[in-house]
Scaffold this active site. Sequence first.
Site, short mmCIF file in Angstrom:
data_model
loop_
_atom_site.label_atom_id
_atom_site.label_comp_id
_atom_site.label_asym_id
_atom_site.label_seq_id
_atom_site.Cartn_x
_atom_site.Cartn_y
_atom_site.Cartn_z
N THR A 16 -10.53 -0.39 -4.72
CA THR A 16 -10.37 -1.82 -5.05
C THR A 16 -10.64 -2.72 -3.84
O THR A 16 -11.42 -3.67 -3.92
CB THR A 16 -8.91 -2.07 -5.53
N VAL A 17 -10.00 -2.39 -2.69
CA VAL A 17 -10.14 -3.27 -1.52
C VAL A 17 -11.55 -3.15 -0.94
O VAL A 17 -12.19 -4.16 -0.61
CB VAL A 17 -9.07 -2.93 -0.45
N GLU A 131 -4.68 -5.99 10.09
CA GLU A 131 -4.05 -7.14 9.42
C GLU A 131 -3.82 -6.85 7.93
O GLU A 131 -2.80 -7.28 7.35
CB GLU A 131 -4.95 -8.37 9.57
N VAL A 134 -0.36 -5.24 6.17
CA VAL A 134 0.92 -5.93 5.90
C VAL A 134 0.64 -7.30 5.27
O VAL A 134 -0.09 -8.12 5.83
CB VAL A 134 1.73 -6.14 7.21
N GLY A 189 -3.38 -3.61 -10.80
CA GLY A 189 -3.86 -3.03 -9.54
C GLY A 189 -2.99 -3.38 -8.34
O GLY A 189 -3.43 -3.27 -7.20
N GLU A 192 0.98 0.98 -5.84
CA GLU A 192 0.39 2.11 -5.12
C GLU A 192 -0.04 3.17 -6.13
O GLU A 192 0.44 3.19 -7.27
CB GLU A 192 1.42 2.73 -4.17
N ASP A 203 7.15 1.57 0.51
CA ASP A 203 6.00 0.75 0.89
C ASP A 203 6.45 -0.44 1.75
O ASP A 203 5.82 -0.76 2.77
CB ASP A 203 5.27 0.26 -0.38
N LYS A 207 5.61 -1.30 5.91
CA LYS A 207 5.16 -2.58 6.47
C LYS A 207 6.17 -3.11 7.50
O LYS A 207 5.77 -3.70 8.51
CB LYS A 207 4.96 -3.57 5.32
N GLY A 304 -3.77 -6.85 -3.99
CA GLY A 304 -4.96 -7.19 -4.76
C GLY A 304 -6.21 -7.10 -3.89
O GLY A 304 -6.13 -7.21 -2.67
#
Length: 435
Positions: A16-17, A131, A134, A189, A192, A203, A207, A304
């Site tokens: 996705t990312v 970056e 988090v 989405g 995790e 999670d 962070k 997202g």
Amino acid sequence: MDIKREINIGLLGFGTVASSFYHIFSEQKKELGSIFSIPINIKKIFTRGSGHPVPENIKKLTVKNAGDILEDGSIDIVIELIGGIQPAGDFIIKAVSNGKSIITANKALLAEHGEEIFKKCTEKKAHIGFEAAVGGGIPILRAIKNGLAGDKVKSVYSIINGTSNFILSKMTNEGGKFGDVLKKAQERGYAEADPSLDINGTDSAHKIAILGRLAFSTSLSMADIIIEGIENITQLDISFAKELGYTVKLLGILKNEDSKIEARVHPTLIPSSSLLSKIDGVFNAFLVNAKFAGPLSITGYGAGGNPTASAVMGDVIEIVSRLVNGDIHQDFIISKIKNKLNVKSKKEIISRYYLRFSAIDRPGVLSKISGILGENFISISSMIQKGRKVEGSVPIVITTHEANEEELLKSVRECDGLDVISAKTTVLRIEDNIS
Ligand code: HSE
């Protein structure tokens, strides 16, 4: 100085990312090239075929072997967007060993092995950007490591997991059921691959470990963090909290008092009038209190594809700028992470508490509970008992004044041993002064 004629990027993963990143990068590629006066290219993409379908026009860039990127001498920056501890960890170490700079969104890897990775980067003078690990699209790490570089962070209160915040807000505002709302978060989405990491606080803790290191220039491990999730939060707790003037949020908390730090993740009752209580859905938020700047707040999408990819883009630009300008100095904050500050254990935490007892509705129950609390020096602030039957028992809600966590838990255990208590008591912390 080695003059760069172009900068080449190798992308590990196409989920996705990564696919959002590819699109944002392609949109800005020309502009970036003209800003830096050299071409910036995505040269290769490693995909195992399990992520997003790779568009036909870029199939030629894909490689089936990560080594084709890690060993390619013409690649300057490796962007790791595979996630998970392995093989991502080995790939990063290999890339750094081969002189490449790194960008990663991998919070689990950085939380658990960040210090080894930073050490390797220091040894090889490699740049690293994280970056995106988090707060999704919120530039919170940059705000702390650059913006507040000359200040001292005293505390951070954060909503740092979009999935849990989405679930709690839906339960609070629409009365949704936990399982149904989680399904929606997965469909969108946010969650995790293993959503239990969102729900059980892991999670958020990943962070908090990363943020805490930067905020306090200390080494911080997962074992230092008190972690509780939202899996046992019921509609009953949400509505009692409302009645008391509070909203239930999963908070990530960092505090530094007299060089003793607190690092915790847990569901928390916060005043319904507070800024954080208004942060709903997948939004994340950070309230940072700095010694000189005072209180600062920042909020935005914490998960997202596009927001997280925007954070990756920010790192690309920062690292390209360093490479083009021959800046061999590393992110000084990383090299500052040397000391280990003392971390408070559960025993040392002082807080106000919300206790929900499940009691058999019979005379004398309240006096037994309040007697045990009193013997353990726990002072009661308020009490609600209504005839709401929950599977044959009656909920009794007590809020306490500030108490030591160890004494509080000891008295709750004693109460739970009474024959009039029919289920394990729910214990939640209350934070009244969040700024
Ligand atoms: N699962 C994470 C969340 C994604 O819900 O916040 C962003 O790290």
